[in-house]
Enzyme design. Structure first.
Site, PDB file in Angstrom:
ATOM      1  N   LYS A 180       0.861  -1.192   0.000  1.00  0.00           N
ATOM      2  CA  LYS A 180       0.000   0.000   0.000  1.00  0.00           C
ATOM      3  C   LYS A 180       0.884   1.224   0.000  1.00  0.00           C
ATOM      4  O   LYS A 180       2.036   1.165   0.458  1.00  0.00           O
ATOM      5  CB  LYS A 180      -0.877   0.009   1.249  1.00  0.00           C
ATOM      6  CG  LYS A 180      -2.151   0.763   1.089  1.00  0.00           C
ATOM      7  CD  LYS A 180      -3.213  -0.080   0.390  1.00  0.00           C
ATOM      8  CE  LYS A 180      -4.497   0.661   0.154  1.00  0.00           C
ATOM      9  NZ  LYS A 180      -5.556  -0.214  -0.364  1.00  0.00           N
ATOM     10  N   ALA A 227     -18.293   1.664  -4.107  1.00  0.00           N
ATOM     11  CA  ALA A 227     -18.679   0.298  -3.722  1.00  0.00           C
ATOM     12  C   ALA A 227     -20.179   0.226  -3.420  1.00  0.00           C
ATOM     13  O   ALA A 227     -20.881  -0.659  -3.932  1.00  0.00           O
ATOM     14  CB  ALA A 227     -17.848  -0.140  -2.525  1.00  0.00           C
TER      15      ALA A 227
HETATM   16  P1  NAD Z   1     -16.034   6.314  -1.805  1.00  0.00           P
HETATM   17  O1  NAD Z   1     -15.248   7.453  -1.299  1.00  0.00           O
HETATM   18  O2  NAD Z   1     -16.405   6.246  -3.246  1.00  0.00           O
HETATM   19  O3  NAD Z   1     -17.416   6.185  -0.967  1.00  0.00           O
HETATM   20  C1  NAD Z   1     -17.488   6.242   0.430  1.00  0.00           C
HETATM   21  C2  NAD Z   1     -18.950   6.533   0.820  1.00  0.00           C
HETATM   22  O4  NAD Z   1     -19.047   6.497   2.244  1.00  0.00           O
HETATM   23  C3  NAD Z   1     -19.425   7.909   0.386  1.00  0.00           C
HETATM   24  O5  NAD Z   1     -20.776   7.811  -0.047  1.00  0.00           O
HETATM   25  C4  NAD Z   1     -19.375   8.724   1.679  1.00  0.00           C
HETATM   26  O6  NAD Z   1     -20.305   9.791   1.694  1.00  0.00           O
HETATM   27  C5  NAD Z   1     -19.750   7.651   2.672  1.00  0.00           C
HETATM   28  N1  NAD Z   1     -19.361   7.972   4.044  1.00  0.00           N
HETATM   29  C6  NAD Z   1     -18.259   8.631   4.492  1.00  0.00           C
HETATM   30  N2  NAD Z   1     -18.330   8.789   5.822  1.00  0.00           N
HETATM   31  C7  NAD Z   1     -19.484   8.207   6.223  1.00  0.00           C
HETATM   32  C8  NAD Z   1     -20.125   8.035   7.460  1.00  0.00           C
HETATM   33  N3  NAD Z   1     -19.588   8.535   8.578  1.00  0.00           N
HETATM   34  N4  NAD Z   1     -21.302   7.384   7.493  1.00  0.00           N
HETATM   35  C9  NAD Z   1     -21.862   6.908   6.356  1.00  0.00           C
HETATM   36  N5  NAD Z   1     -21.318   7.041   5.151  1.00  0.00           N
HETATM   37  C10 NAD Z   1     -20.147   7.691   5.088  1.00  0.00           C
HETATM   38  O7  NAD Z   1     -15.233   5.005  -1.377  1.00  0.00           O
HETATM   39  P2  NAD Z   1     -15.361   3.521  -1.936  1.00  0.00           P
HETATM   40  O8  NAD Z   1     -14.331   3.312  -2.980  1.00  0.00           O
HETATM   41  O9  NAD Z   1     -16.785   3.183  -2.237  1.00  0.00           O
HETATM   42  O10 NAD Z   1     -14.873   2.721  -0.640  1.00  0.00           O
HETATM   43  C11 NAD Z   1     -15.744   2.483   0.467  1.00  0.00           C
HETATM   44  C12 NAD Z   1     -15.093   1.437   1.357  1.00  0.00           C
HETATM   45  O11 NAD Z   1     -14.867   0.267   0.596  1.00  0.00           O
HETATM   46  C13 NAD Z   1     -13.720   1.854   1.933  1.00  0.00           C
HETATM   47  O12 NAD Z   1     -13.569   1.248   3.207  1.00  0.00           O
HETATM   48  C14 NAD Z   1     -12.757   1.207   0.961  1.00  0.00           C
HETATM   49  O13 NAD Z   1     -11.481   0.988   1.548  1.00  0.00           O
HETATM   50  C15 NAD Z   1     -13.489  -0.079   0.665  1.00  0.00           C
HETATM   51  N6  NAD Z   1     -13.047  -0.713  -0.579  1.00  0.00           N
HETATM   52  C16 NAD Z   1     -13.289  -0.123  -1.786  1.00  0.00           C
HETATM   53  C17 NAD Z   1     -12.835  -0.745  -2.934  1.00  0.00           C
HETATM   54  C18 NAD Z   1     -13.108  -0.167  -4.296  1.00  0.00           C
HETATM   55  O14 NAD Z   1     -12.744  -0.823  -5.288  1.00  0.00           O
HETATM   56  N7  NAD Z   1     -13.752   0.976  -4.399  1.00  0.00           N
HETATM   57  C19 NAD Z   1     -12.100  -1.938  -2.847  1.00  0.00           C
HETATM   58  C20 NAD Z   1     -11.879  -2.521  -1.604  1.00  0.00           C
HETATM   59  C21 NAD Z   1     -12.373  -1.886  -0.465  1.00  0.00           C
END
Ligand code: NAD
Length: 415
Positions: free
Chosen positions: A105, A221
């Site tokens: 990472k 996600a």
């Molecule tokens: P993103 O930034 O696109 O979306 C995050 C969402 O969470 C947003 O809608 C935001 O408003 C919301 N959020 C933030 N704080 C919040 C809170 N306190 N309460 C409720 N909602 C809240 O991120 P993402 O890429 O969708 O990733 C989300 C999670 O999934 C993270 O933990 C990330 O590490 C994990 N993840 C994502 C991927 C990927 O391919 N996108 C892969 C593996 C893991």
């Protein structure tokens, strides 16, 4: 949400797994520490002519199974501890879905929202020049993460190719399609998670066509999860939330409608025909499936006892504390743990690496088929191990993943 240190939580879970596997002192020490860490400072010429020095990190947690792989974050509050924790989880994630890869990472302390496009490009290129030969297609392969995009990946790949004097598409994944990106990467995390949900539903006798779903976090996600949950299984989405709060409609909220509303207003709140719900309430909602797609430490000992869902789909990294895990296990809630559930992203990133090496590209259908095979196999391995050892699904996932890495380290003569 509590401010627990995710790396400390990961180490507690790993110590617990080392006890179950009866690891030797040397084996235990190796799974608890990153193998390599690089901290860099590099100068960037800003638009006003001044020079600003940025700090960045890259952690290669363990490469016993193969080259390390993992995202890059551009974030103002980036710390070496967060990068370590995420590199650690990447190690077990890659192992669990049986990829010939280790975990890594990286990150740069910066706020991309305050940078012009030109400055963002120079930060991206400067970071790659500073890392130099620390990364490479058969050494350590970054990918997008928080606030880094396919365009950032394209600049980074180009910079590394210039250093090497030849095209090196395989040095980074999550690239635009025109530059060796893979079809199917966009929704891979949600899709992979839904394949594991399908298998879990079969095990616990849940009819997904009649089930209800609540989703905390409506970003990449979470939003894909809503759309695909509807289209793949006909599941009814009754509530979704983002950082500002949530929206609830018992009769169902079509995913397309919330996506449109979010596009217009930048939030899911106030969607027509739905009522307001807080982020705390969404956790305790009476639904069949609760999807966690926002942040870490959302389910703790304070609220785990109030969960009514039958299944928890952890698309986010680290959303459940060890105490909450125990409560959920005793209540009989089926948790699909994060590094199993959200492994679809890195799996398709691995497919991107393979396609780059071969210079031959697969169709989207081919990607979906291969992703399904890996996620389904991993789910059943974790489920069967949890039955055999009589432990919860997370402990079981650690057992399967750590065992493979320890085996590789033994065969290499490290431990
Ligand atoms: P993103 O930034 O696109 O979306 C995050 C969402 O969470 C947003 O809608 C935001 O408003 C919301 N959020 C933030 N704080 C919040 C809170 N306190 N309460 C409720 N909602 C809240 O991120 P993402 O890429 O969708 O990733 C989300 C999670 O999934 C993270 O933990 C990330 O590490 C994990 N993840 C994502 C991927 C990927 O391919 N996108 C892969 C593996 C893991």
């Amino acid at each position: 949400m509590s401010g627990l240190n995710p790396f400390e939580i990961a180490r507690r879970q790993l110590n617990d797994c080392a006890d179950i596997l009866k690891l030797s002192a040397g084996e235990r020490a190796m799974i608890l520490r990153p193998m390599r860490e690089l901290k860099v400072s590099f100068p960037v010429r800003m638009d006003d002519g001044s020079v600003r020095v940025f700090e960045g990190f890259r952690v290669q947690f363990n490469d016993a199974l193969g080259p390390t792989k993992g995202g890059l974050r551009f974030h103002p509050e980036e710390t070496i501890d967060t990068v370590r924790a995420l590199a650690c989880w990447m190690t077990w994630k890659c192992s669990l879905v049986d990829l010939p890869l280790g975990g890594g990472k990286g990150g740069v302390i910066c706020n991309p929202k305050e940078l012009s496009l030109g400055e963002l490009e120079r930060v991206s290129r400067g970071y790659i020049r500073a890392l130099g030969s620390f990364i490479g297609p058969d050494k350590d392969v970054p990918a997008p993460d928080v606030y880094t995009t396919p365009q950032v990946m394209a600049w980074m790949m180009d910079e590394y190719s210039k250093i090497m004097g030849k095209n090196q598409f395989g040095v980074i994944t999550g690239k635009p399609l025109r530059l060796g990106g893979s079809p199917g990467r966009g929704d891979a995390t949600a899709r992979g998670g839904l394949y594991t949900l399908r298998e879990a539903a079969r095990k616990i006798g849940l009819d997904l066509g009649r089930a209800t779903m609540a989703i905390q976090g409506f970003g990449n996600a979470g939003a894909f999860c809503a759309q695909l949950g509807e289209s793949m299984f006909g599941t009814r989405i009754v509530a979704v939330s983002d950082s500002r709060g949530g929206t609830l409609c018992r009769d169902g909220i079509p995913a397309q409608k919330v996506c449109g509303h979010k596009e217009k207003t930048s939030s899911v709140i106030g969607c027509e025909g739905a009522e307001h719900i807080s982020n705390e309430e969404i956790i305790e909602l009476d639904v069949d499936i609760l999807v966690l797609a926002a942040l870490e430490n959302v389910l703790t000992e304070e609220n785990a006892g109030k969960v009514k869902a039958k299944v928890i789909v952890e698309l986010a990294n680290g959303p459940t504390t060890p105490e909450a895990d125990e409560i959920l296990y005793k209540k009989g809630v089926h948790v699909i743990p994060d590094f199993l559930c959200n492994a679809g992203g890195v799996t398709v990133s691995y497919f991107e690496m393979v396609q780059n090496f071969y210079m031959f590209y697969w169709s989207e259908e081919e990607i979906h088929k291969r992703l399904d095979q890996r996620m389904t196999k991993a789910y059943h391995e974790v489920f069967e191990t949890s039955q055999r050892f009589k432990v919860n699904m997370r402990r079981s996932a650690y057992v399967v993943a750590v065992k493979r890495v320890v085996e590789a380290m033994k065969l290499r003569g490290w431990v």
